[in-house]
Scaffold this active site. Structure first.
Site, PDB file in Angstrom:
ATOM      1  N   ARG A 166      32.839 -16.131  -6.547  1.00  0.00           N
ATOM      2  CA  ARG A 166      33.205 -16.724  -7.845  1.00  0.00           C
ATOM      3  C   ARG A 166      34.333 -15.914  -8.502  1.00  0.00           C
ATOM      4  O   ARG A 166      35.195 -16.472  -9.192  1.00  0.00           O
ATOM      5  CB  ARG A 166      31.999 -16.816  -8.776  1.00  0.00           C
ATOM      6  N   SER A 217      30.944 -17.460 -16.593  1.00  0.00           N
ATOM      7  CA  SER A 217      30.142 -17.281 -15.381  1.00  0.00           C
ATOM      8  C   SER A 217      30.845 -17.816 -14.144  1.00  0.00           C
ATOM      9  O   SER A 217      30.782 -17.215 -13.067  1.00  0.00           O
ATOM     10  CB  SER A 217      28.787 -17.969 -15.544  1.00  0.00           C
ATOM     11  N   GLU A 256      28.030 -32.248 -17.921  1.00  0.00           N
ATOM     12  CA  GLU A 256      28.630 -32.265 -16.593  1.00  0.00           C
ATOM     13  C   GLU A 256      29.036 -33.664 -16.148  1.00  0.00           C
ATOM     14  O   GLU A 256      30.065 -33.844 -15.477  1.00  0.00           O
ATOM     15  CB  GLU A 256      27.651 -31.659 -15.575  1.00  0.00           C
ATOM     16  N   ASP A 314      17.159 -16.487 -12.503  1.00  0.00           N
ATOM     17  CA  ASP A 314      17.168 -17.799 -13.166  1.00  0.00           C
ATOM     18  C   ASP A 314      16.140 -18.746 -12.563  1.00  0.00           C
ATOM     19  O   ASP A 314      15.750 -19.722 -13.198  1.00  0.00           O
ATOM     20  CB  ASP A 314      18.560 -18.424 -13.100  1.00  0.00           C
ATOM     21  N   ARG A 369      27.148 -16.047  -6.691  1.00  0.00           N
ATOM     22  CA  ARG A 369      27.109 -15.102  -7.812  1.00  0.00           C
ATOM     23  C   ARG A 369      27.278 -13.647  -7.383  1.00  0.00           C
ATOM     24  O   ARG A 369      28.038 -12.907  -8.006  1.00  0.00           O
ATOM     25  CB  ARG A 369      25.789 -15.270  -8.565  1.00  0.00           C
TER      26      ARG A 369
END
Length: 313
Positions: free
Chosen positions: A7, A34, A55, A114, A164
């Site tokens: 990312r 993020s 989205e 998460d 991530r």
């Protein structure tokens, strides 16, 4: 070994791309820090649009902008970009084959704490099943940059899967990183490991361990899931007679399924698939989750042993 999150590489590549092409537009669904699209927003604020936590609207807006000659990079977490907005991606982007590049971060179980609601283990399957959609899963920052630049030149929608955590940089050149091609990182004669994304570096480490025991396995980085490199898969099936697929994704509909579709049609050989086996993710630290779902270097080694036993009959 140098490490970089894919990312992060995406954020850097977007800025570089934006400097070269003034028709590049970037969109995000309120997650720009993020997903790292904030990098682009800071340099080109007039070409960045935050759609908010919407989205589905973002995909519709991206589709509309692309009809005016813009090449749109739309980002969110993978679970939202592919799951929540599936119908909009299907009907507004893939069906008319528009130039929207969906670059989704935080894919797989290494999202971590998460938990299952945010850990997309179905996104490759969803995007791969969609007509006109190209699917790329870069293994490191070098491959990510290539994915972003090649997506720009690809006529039609592209899905790029990003992660991530920081992962090892394994590519030292870009000559073999191409849409529709897999990359041979290591040659071997006893079995082939075909991996994608963060699992490629683990496959290489497993191959090193196996080599120390006299077992030589090939390692393929299947950067392009769709179109997939059928020729390379057939070659590996013929050369080694056994294939292990490794992915941080469900074994249903992902890389393993794609490889099996090729081998079953052209060159049937034993194939074992490593991935998430019909389960959702759960909360935990990334390394703990990889251990829990048996996606470690040690588990790759164990599955090669199992595969060789099957091959030998």
């Amino acid at each position: 070994m140098e490490k970089q999150a894919t990312r992060d590489a995406y954020g850097q590549a977007l800025v570089e791309l934006g400097r070269q092409y003034d028709n590049v537009v970037v969109m995000d669904a309120d997650l720009s820090k993020s997903t790292k699209t904030a990098n682009f927003a800071g340099v080109f604020p007039e070409r960045f649009f935050n759609a908010g936590i919407a989205e589905q609207n973002m995909m519709g807006m991206a589709a509309g902008l692309s009809t005016t000659g813009k090449v749109v990079y739309a980002s969110s977490f993978a679970i939202f970009a592919t799951g929540r907005a599936f119908e909009q991606v299907r009907n507004s982007i893939a069906y008319p084959r528009l130039n929207v590049k969906i670059c989704a971060s935080h894919a797989g179980i290494t999202v971590g704490e998460d938990g299952g609601s945010h850990q997309s283990v179905e996104d490759i399957a969803l995007m791969r099943s969609m007509p006109n959609m190209c699917v790329l899963v870069p293994a490191d920052g070098i491959a990510t940059r290539e994915a972003i630049f090649q997506a720009y030149k690809w006529q039609g929608p592209v899905y790029v899967r990003l992660g991530r955590p920081a992962v090892p940089v394994i590519h030292n050149n870009t000559d073999n990183i191409k849409i529709g091609r897999g990359i041979t990182l290591r040659k071997g004669r006893q079995a082939s490991i075909i991996a994608c994304g963060i699992m490629v570096s683990k496959a290489l480490e497993a191959a090193e361990r196996l080599a120390a025991e006299g077992i030589e396995v090939a390692v393929i980085d299947m950067f392009s899931i769709k179109p997939i490199d059928e020729e390379l898969i057939i070659q590996q099936a013929q050369d080694t007679g056994a294939i292990l697929t490794v992915e941080e994704h469900s074994i249903t509909g992902g890389l393993g399924s794609a490889v099996c579709e090729v081998t079953s049609r052209y060159c049937p050989v034993p194939v074992l698939r490593m991935g998430i086996d019909d389960q959702f993710g759960q909360s935990g630290k990334p390394d703990e989750l990889l251990e829990h779902y048996e996606l470690t270097v040690g588990h790759i080694v164990q599955n090669i042993y199992k595969l060789l036993q099957i091959k030998q009959g």
